[in-house]
Design a protein around this motif. Structure first.
Motif, PDB file in Angstrom:
ATOM      1  N   THR A  84     -10.348   5.794   5.570  1.00 28.61           N
ATOM      2  CA  THR A  84     -10.162   4.621   4.723  1.00 28.61           C
ATOM      3  C   THR A  84      -8.893   3.912   5.178  1.00 28.61           C
ATOM      4  O   THR A  84      -8.143   4.436   6.002  1.00 28.61           O
ATOM      5  CB  THR A  84     -10.013   5.023   3.231  1.00 28.61           C
ATOM      6  N   ILE A  85      -8.657   2.737   4.606  1.00 27.82           N
ATOM      7  CA  ILE A  85      -7.424   2.007   4.867  1.00 27.82           C
ATOM      8  C   ILE A  85      -6.464   2.329   3.721  1.00 27.82           C
ATOM      9  O   ILE A  85      -6.781   2.073   2.555  1.00 27.82           O
ATOM     10  CB  ILE A  85      -7.670   0.480   4.936  1.00 27.82           C
ATOM     11  N   ASP A  86      -5.306   2.892   4.056  1.00 20.13           N
ATOM     12  CA  ASP A  86      -4.347   3.304   3.030  1.00 20.13           C
ATOM     13  C   ASP A  86      -3.878   2.104   2.213  1.00 20.13           C
ATOM     14  O   ASP A  86      -3.465   1.082   2.772  1.00 20.13           O
ATOM     15  CB  ASP A  86      -3.155   4.006   3.673  1.00 20.13           C
ATOM     16  N   HIS A  87      -3.947   2.237   0.889  1.00 23.82           N
ATOM     17  CA  HIS A  87      -3.610   1.123  -0.002  1.00 23.82           C
ATOM     18  C   HIS A  87      -2.122   0.803  -0.035  1.00 23.82           C
ATOM     19  O   HIS A  87      -1.743  -0.287  -0.445  1.00 23.82           O
ATOM     20  CB  HIS A  87      -4.132   1.388  -1.421  1.00 23.82           C
ATOM     21  N   GLU A  88      -1.287   1.712   0.436  1.00 20.25           N
ATOM     22  CA  GLU A  88       0.162   1.448   0.455  1.00 20.25           C
ATOM     23  C   GLU A  88       0.658   1.026   1.833  1.00 20.25           C
ATOM     24  O   GLU A  88       1.421   0.071   1.949  1.00 20.25           O
ATOM     25  CB  GLU A  88       0.932   2.691  -0.010  1.00 20.25           C
ATOM     26  N   ASN A 116      -6.233   6.327   6.988  1.00 22.18           N
ATOM     27  CA  ASN A 116      -6.107   7.538   6.192  1.00 22.18           C
ATOM     28  C   ASN A 116      -7.396   8.329   6.390  1.00 22.18           C
ATOM     29  O   ASN A 116      -8.477   7.803   6.161  1.00 22.18           O
ATOM     30  CB  ASN A 116      -5.904   7.180   4.715  1.00 22.18           C
ATOM     31  N   ARG A 147      -6.620   9.702  -3.466  1.00 21.45           N
ATOM     32  CA  ARG A 147      -6.158   8.572  -2.659  1.00 21.45           C
ATOM     33  C   ARG A 147      -7.342   7.839  -2.029  1.00 21.45           C
ATOM     34  O   ARG A 147      -7.301   6.630  -1.821  1.00 21.45           O
ATOM     35  CB  ARG A 147      -5.193   9.073  -1.576  1.00 21.45           C
ATOM     36  N   ILE A 148      -8.418   8.563  -1.742  1.00 20.66           N
ATOM     37  CA  ILE A 148      -9.637   7.938  -1.208  1.00 20.66           C
ATOM     38  C   ILE A 148     -10.118   6.850  -2.163  1.00 20.66           C
ATOM     39  O   ILE A 148     -10.432   5.727  -1.749  1.00 20.66           O
ATOM     40  CB  ILE A 148     -10.748   8.986  -0.968  1.00 20.66           C
ATOM     41  N   GLN A 193      -8.388   5.281  -4.545  1.00 22.17           N
ATOM     42  CA  GLN A 193      -7.404   4.193  -4.579  1.00 22.17           C
ATOM     43  C   GLN A 193      -7.544   3.289  -3.358  1.00 22.17           C
ATOM     44  O   GLN A 193      -7.477   2.060  -3.475  1.00 22.17           O
ATOM     45  CB  GLN A 193      -5.985   4.764  -4.643  1.00 22.17           C
ATOM     46  N   ASN A 194      -7.744   3.893  -2.202  1.00 21.30           N
ATOM     47  CA  ASN A 194      -7.880   3.109  -0.976  1.00 21.30           C
ATOM     48  C   ASN A 194      -9.126   2.225  -1.007  1.00 21.30           C
ATOM     49  O   ASN A 194      -9.075   1.047  -0.643  1.00 21.30           O
ATOM     50  CB  ASN A 194      -7.917   4.024   0.252  1.00 21.30           C
ATOM     51  N   LYS A 253      -8.909  -0.932  -3.060  1.00 22.71           N
ATOM     52  CA  LYS A 253      -8.150  -2.021  -2.428  1.00 22.71           C
ATOM     53  C   LYS A 253      -8.889  -2.592  -1.213  1.00 22.71           C
ATOM     54  O   LYS A 253      -8.858  -3.788  -0.968  1.00 22.71           O
ATOM     55  CB  LYS A 253      -6.779  -1.501  -2.013  1.00 22.71           C
ATOM     56  N   ASN A 254      -9.552  -1.733  -0.432  1.00 22.51           N
ATOM     57  CA  ASN A 254     -10.269  -2.171   0.764  1.00 22.51           C
ATOM     58  C   ASN A 254     -11.517  -1.295   0.896  1.00 22.51           C
ATOM     59  O   ASN A 254     -11.402  -0.094   1.142  1.00 22.51           O
ATOM     60  CB  ASN A 254      -9.381  -2.031   2.006  1.00 22.51           C
TER      61      ASN A 254
END
Length: 151
Positions: free
Chosen positions: A27-31, A36, A60-61, A63-64, A67-68
């Motif tokens: 995934t693309i890290d949201h921070e 990721n 975190r998956i 959350q990511n 966002k994306n």
């Protein structure tokens, strides 16, 4: 043969994803905005065009993806390595019939690419063992996979 590209799962991959299986998800890290990668096993293909997977809803998956939505699943099967790209969204925030707070995430597949390097094949697929109570692990795995199949 490397570099074959499809829009949906080919039959051997669809069959491989009818049961719990080791895969990685990128995934693309949201921070940070960087990549990721995580390993997951509760994944299921309800059709050749979609994947479902279960993960802790605080992961975190999740959350990511919020966002994306762009994701890539890496699957080792059919004597090769495949990159399954798509758009993901949380289909169910908390799955029913499962004692943990798991989200069900759906991926709409956009591309399936054979990414194995030229002149090679996978001779032994990855295996893993649950390192906690085997009976509890089997019960939980059954509950989660049943919920994925019934979603």
């Amino acid at each position: 043969m490397a570099n074959e590209v499809e829009q949906t799962l080919i039959e051997p991959l669809f069959q491989a994803l009818q049961k719990e299986r080791f895969v990685t998800i990128a995934t693309i890290d949201h921070e940070t905005g960087g990549p990721n990668v995580s390993a997951i096993s509760w994944i299921y293909a309800p059709s050749e065009k979609r994947l479902y997977f279960a993960v802790d809803n605080r992961s975190r998956i999740v959350q990511n993806i919020q966002k994306n939505p762009l994701v890539v699943i890496t699957l080792i099967a059919n004597e090769s390595t495949y990159s399954i790209s798509g758009k993901a969204h949380v289909k169910i925030e908390k799955m029913e019939g499962v004692p943990l707070k798991l989200a069900l995430v759906e991926i709409e597949i956009t591309e399936v690419r054979d990414v194995m390097f030229y002149g090679a094949k996978i001779s032994v697929e990855p295996k893993y063992e649950k390192t906690y109570d085997a009976q509890a692990a089997a019960k939980l795995d059954n509950q989660v996979m049943t919920a994925l199949r019934n979603a």
